[in-house]
Motif scaffolding. Structure first.
Motif, PDB file in Angstrom:
ATOM      1  N   THR A 120       0.850  -1.185   0.000  1.00  0.00           N
ATOM      2  CA  THR A 120       0.000   0.000   0.000  1.00  0.00           C
ATOM      3  C   THR A 120       0.889   1.240   0.000  1.00  0.00           C
ATOM      4  O   THR A 120       1.987   1.237   0.549  1.00  0.00           O
ATOM      5  N   HIS A 121       0.389   2.290  -0.648  1.00  0.00           N
ATOM      6  CA  HIS A 121       1.157   3.519  -0.792  1.00  0.00           C
ATOM      7  C   HIS A 121       0.262   4.730  -0.627  1.00  0.00           C
ATOM      8  O   HIS A 121      -0.945   4.648  -0.813  1.00  0.00           O
ATOM      9  N   GLN A 122       0.879   5.833  -0.297  1.00  0.00           N
ATOM     10  CA  GLN A 122       0.217   7.130  -0.387  1.00  0.00           C
ATOM     11  C   GLN A 122       0.883   7.833  -1.560  1.00  0.00           C
ATOM     12  O   GLN A 122       2.102   7.981  -1.597  1.00  0.00           O
ATOM     13  N   THR A 176       4.986   7.265  -1.139  1.00  0.00           N
ATOM     14  CA  THR A 176       5.558   6.727   0.090  1.00  0.00           C
ATOM     15  C   THR A 176       4.810   5.460   0.483  1.00  0.00           C
ATOM     16  O   THR A 176       3.601   5.344   0.269  1.00  0.00           O
ATOM     17  N   LYS A 180       2.926   2.868   2.789  1.00  0.00           N
ATOM     18  CA  LYS A 180       1.933   3.103   3.835  1.00  0.00           C
ATOM     19  C   LYS A 180       1.673   1.774   4.529  1.00  0.00           C
ATOM     20  O   LYS A 180       1.426   0.770   3.864  1.00  0.00           O
ATOM     21  N   SER A 234      -4.297   1.792  -1.289  1.00  0.00           N
ATOM     22  CA  SER A 234      -3.411   2.917  -1.535  1.00  0.00           C
ATOM     23  C   SER A 234      -4.272   4.165  -1.649  1.00  0.00           C
ATOM     24  O   SER A 234      -5.445   4.095  -2.004  1.00  0.00           O
TER      25      SER A 234
END
Length: 79
Positions: free
Chosen positions: A3-5, A31, A33, A43
């Motif tokens: 998962t990402h931001q 970034t 997460k 995400s």
């Protein structure tokens, strides 16, 4: 699943490909997460209101381009 931001800094261009997909060239800060326990990992895409308005304008332009390439429908014609 990772998962990402994803924080959109700037939209640079939009286009479509031969598969009907919309593609956006962006500057973004990505970034990792950490997923929250018990919640489906997702995400996030984060952008300013100004960038959201640019995205809306780019989407409208791309949809108009896609629609102009579709054959004209014969539905709804009298006769």
């Amino acid at each position: 699943m990772k998962t990402h931001q994803i924080e959109v800094q700037k939209f640079k261009a939009a286009s479509t490909n031969q598969y009907g997909q919309l593609m956006f060239k962006v500057d973004a800060l990505v970034t990792a997460k950490t997923p929250v326990d018990g919640i489906e990992p997702s995400s996030f895409i984060v952008m300013t209101e100004a960038n959201a308005r640019v995205l809306m304008a780019l989407l409208k332009t791309q949809f108009a381009d896609i629609d102009s390439k579709k054959p004209k429908s014969r539905h709804g014609r009298p006769g």
